[in-house]
Motif scaffolding. Structure first.
Motif, mmCIF file in Angstrom:
data_model
loop_
_atom_site.group_PDB
_atom_site.id
_atom_site.type_symbol
_atom_site.label_atom_id
_atom_site.label_comp_id
_atom_site.label_asym_id
_atom_site.label_seq_id
_atom_site.Cartn_x
_atom_site.Cartn_y
_atom_site.Cartn_z
ATOM 1 N N SER A 57 0.812 -1.214 0.000
ATOM 2 C CA SER A 57 0.000 0.000 0.000
ATOM 3 C C SER A 57 0.849 1.270 0.000
ATOM 4 C CB SER A 57 -0.921 0.001 1.229
ATOM 5 O OG SER A 57 -0.150 0.038 2.423
ATOM 6 N N GLY A 58 2.158 1.099 -0.005
ATOM 7 C CA GLY A 58 3.043 2.260 -0.032
ATOM 8 C C GLY A 58 3.401 2.804 1.338
ATOM 9 N N GLN A 59 2.992 2.109 2.399
ATOM 10 C CA GLN A 59 3.313 2.538 3.755
ATOM 11 C C GLN A 59 4.647 1.942 4.196
ATOM 12 O OE1 GLN A 59 1.300 4.792 5.417
ATOM 13 N NE2 GLN A 59 0.278 4.818 3.404
ATOM 14 N N LEU A 60 5.331 2.661 5.084
ATOM 15 C CA LEU A 60 6.605 2.157 5.589
ATOM 16 C C LEU A 60 6.392 0.894 6.412
ATOM 17 C CD1 LEU A 60 8.448 5.408 6.790
ATOM 18 C CD2 LEU A 60 8.945 4.046 4.759
ATOM 19 N N THR A 61 7.231 -0.089 6.161
ATOM 20 C CA THR A 61 7.231 -1.294 6.970
ATOM 21 C C THR A 61 7.999 -1.017 8.261
ATOM 22 O OG1 THR A 61 9.271 -2.095 5.954
ATOM 23 C CG2 THR A 61 7.195 -2.718 4.890
ATOM 24 N N GLN A 62 8.116 -2.043 9.093
ATOM 25 C CA GLN A 62 8.884 -1.873 10.328
ATOM 26 C C GLN A 62 10.340 -1.528 10.008
ATOM 27 O OE1 GLN A 62 8.673 -5.281 12.931
ATOM 28 N NE2 GLN A 62 9.579 -4.198 14.656
ATOM 29 N N LEU A 63 10.882 -2.171 8.956
ATOM 30 C CA LEU A 63 12.253 -1.864 8.528
ATOM 31 C C LEU A 63 12.344 -0.426 8.032
ATOM 32 C CD1 LEU A 63 15.164 -2.669 7.747
ATOM 33 C CD2 LEU A 63 14.247 -3.419 5.529
ATOM 34 N N GLY A 64 11.372 -0.014 7.220
ATOM 35 C CA GLY A 64 11.383 1.344 6.685
ATOM 36 C C GLY A 64 11.300 2.394 7.776
ATOM 37 N N THR A 65 10.458 2.132 8.771
ATOM 38 C CA THR A 65 10.338 3.068 9.890
ATOM 39 C C THR A 65 11.661 3.187 10.636
ATOM 40 O OG1 THR A 65 7.982 2.547 10.147
ATOM 41 C CG2 THR A 65 9.100 3.572 12.025
ATOM 42 N N ALA A 66 12.339 2.049 10.798
ATOM 43 C CA ALA A 66 13.599 2.036 11.546
ATOM 44 C C ALA A 66 14.692 2.830 10.837
ATOM 45 C CB ALA A 66 14.052 0.598 11.780
ATOM 46 N N ILE A 67 14.795 2.668 9.516
ATOM 47 C CA ILE A 67 15.921 3.290 8.806
ATOM 48 C C ILE A 67 15.611 4.674 8.259
ATOM 49 C CG2 ILE A 67 16.952 1.079 8.198
ATOM 50 C CD1 ILE A 67 15.809 1.302 5.442
ATOM 51 N N TYR A 68 14.333 5.043 8.159
ATOM 52 C CA TYR A 68 13.992 6.351 7.599
ATOM 53 C C TYR A 68 13.312 7.293 8.600
ATOM 54 C CZ TYR A 68 14.634 3.890 3.134
ATOM 55 O OH TYR A 68 15.133 3.151 2.093
ATOM 56 N N ALA A 69 12.742 6.764 9.663
ATOM 57 C CA ALA A 69 11.940 7.600 10.564
ATOM 58 C C ALA A 69 12.295 7.404 12.031
ATOM 59 C CB ALA A 69 10.453 7.313 10.337
ATOM 60 N N SER A 70 13.504 7.004 12.305
ATOM 61 C CA SER A 70 13.954 6.853 13.687
ATOM 62 C C SER A 70 15.354 7.450 13.806
ATOM 63 C CB SER A 70 13.979 5.366 14.076
ATOM 64 O OG SER A 70 15.108 4.719 13.512
ATOM 65 N N TRP A 74 20.251 8.794 11.348
ATOM 66 C CA TRP A 74 21.443 9.627 11.442
ATOM 67 C C TRP A 74 22.710 8.774 11.422
ATOM 68 C CZ3 TRP A 74 20.146 14.315 10.393
ATOM 69 C CH2 TRP A 74 18.910 14.806 10.790
ATOM 70 N N VAL A 75 22.634 7.631 12.055
ATOM 71 C CA VAL A 75 23.770 6.694 12.029
ATOM 72 C C VAL A 75 24.015 6.217 10.609
ATOM 73 C CG1 VAL A 75 24.656 4.491 12.879
ATOM 74 C CG2 VAL A 75 23.325 5.964 14.399
ATOM 75 N N ILE A 76 22.938 5.852 9.918
ATOM 76 C CA ILE A 76 23.036 5.370 8.539
ATOM 77 C C ILE A 76 23.573 6.469 7.622
ATOM 78 C CG2 ILE A 76 21.679 4.586 6.554
ATOM 79 C CD1 ILE A 76 19.818 3.187 8.580
ATOM 80 N N MET A 77 23.189 7.703 7.877
ATOM 81 C CA MET A 77 23.595 8.828 7.036
ATOM 82 C C MET A 77 25.096 9.095 7.134
ATOM 83 S SD MET A 77 22.220 12.770 7.120
ATOM 84 C CE MET A 77 20.514 12.218 6.962
ATOM 85 N N PHE A 78 25.637 9.034 8.362
ATOM 86 C CA PHE A 78 27.033 9.426 8.555
ATOM 87 C C PHE A 78 27.999 8.242 8.641
ATOM 88 C CE2 PHE A 78 24.711 13.148 10.251
ATOM 89 C CZ PHE A 78 25.274 14.119 9.444
ATOM 90 N N ALA A 79 27.485 7.019 8.741
ATOM 91 C CA ALA A 79 28.357 5.847 8.852
ATOM 92 C C ALA A 79 29.316 5.707 7.663
ATOM 93 C CB ALA A 79 27.518 4.584 9.028
ATOM 94 N N PRO A 80 28.857 5.904 6.411
ATOM 95 C CA PRO A 80 29.793 5.756 5.285
ATOM 96 C C PRO A 80 30.989 6.695 5.366
ATOM 97 C CG PRO A 80 27.539 5.717 4.491
ATOM 98 C CD PRO A 80 27.477 6.117 5.940
ATOM 99 N N LEU A 81 30.767 7.920 5.861
ATOM 100 C CA LEU A 81 31.868 8.878 5.981
ATOM 101 C C LEU A 81 32.917 8.372 6.959
ATOM 102 C CD1 LEU A 81 32.888 11.683 5.106
ATOM 103 C CD2 LEU A 81 31.640 12.642 7.069
#
Length: 248
Positions: A57-70, A74-81
């Motif tokens: 339905s296009g809604q965030l799953t539990q995984l999506g909520t964890a990586i995009y809305a929690s 921020w960890v995911i964003m800066f970890a590659p650097l």
């Protein structure tokens, strides 16, 4: 006798040059090959994670909520650097195979970091921007490889530009200024276009300076070269996408 000795000297020089040219072609092919595989890993990881992040339905799953809305985002964003800096510090202590696997692991982490583009932009605009990036990158890298002009002096200015982009991007996370984001995107395209040519020439010159060195050492420099060009391509793509991409 003098003519004969001159002939033999010229022949030896020509033979050594041929060996260097052949080695350089093999070295650059390895660099581009590693980079291409890394980009493939990133693309597969990004698409797979984005697909798992939303339901039918296009809604965030539990995984999506964890990586995009929690706060994890921020960890995911800066970890590659952080991984890039750690990679550069550890490369000399790693074997070639371990460094290669670490590079591919980093590429997968980058896929996770940028996976949201498949939720923000249309698939068509992502493909179109990728093709534009690939054409631009190929032209810039070819120029950097073939030009007789020494562009090593660009390095310090371009690195300062990258640092400025990072700082401005972090500031704009909180400001959310569309005008500032557009300016960052334009500058980002120009800076990473320059870095593509600069890094290509630098990788070529590094091989010419180290030709004949230990094979493992050359293998590690090839991985670092692939990482540099990978980052140039990916950043060029992301900055182009930010103002060329059509949003969902």
């Amino acid at each position: 006798m003098a003519d004969y000795n001159t002939y033999r000297t010229t022949q030896r020089v020509g033979t050594r040059q041929a060996v260097v040219d052949e080695g350089l072609r093999a070295y650059m092919s390895k660099v581009y090959g590693l980079m291409a595989v890394g980009m493939g890993v990133t693309a597969v990881a990004a698409y797979g994670i984005s697909a798992a992040a939303v339901d039918a339905s296009g809604q965030l799953t539990q995984l999506g909520t964890a990586i995009y809305a929690s706060p994890l985002k921020w960890v995911i964003m800066f970890a590659p650097l952080l991984v890039v800096f750690a990679f550069g510090a550890a490369i000399n202590r790693l074997s070639v195979s371990a460094a290669t696997m670490l590079f591919y692991g980093f590429a997968a982490l980058m896929g996770l970091s940028i996976s949201s583009i498949f939720l923000v932009y249309t698939g068509t605009s992502i493909v179109q921007t990728f093709l534009v990036t690939a054409i631009a990158f190929a032209g810039l890298s070819l120029w950097g490889y073939t030009t007789k002009k020494d562009i090593s002096g660009w390095g310090s200015f371009l690195i300062m530009g990258v640092i400025g982009l990072i700082v401005a991007s972090i500031v704009n996370i909180f400001l959310q200024s569309s005008g500032m984001q557009f300016a960052i995107s334009i500058l980002g395209v120009l800076i990473f276009a320059g870095l593509t040519a600069y890094d290509t020439q630098n990788i070529k010159n590094t091989y010419l300076q180290l030709a004949g060195s230990d094979r493992d050492f050359l293998g590690k420099t090839a991985i670092m070269g692939a990482l540099q060009l990978y980052l140039d391509f990916l950043n060029l793509f992301m900055f182009l996408l930010s103002f060329m991409g059509n949003r969902e």
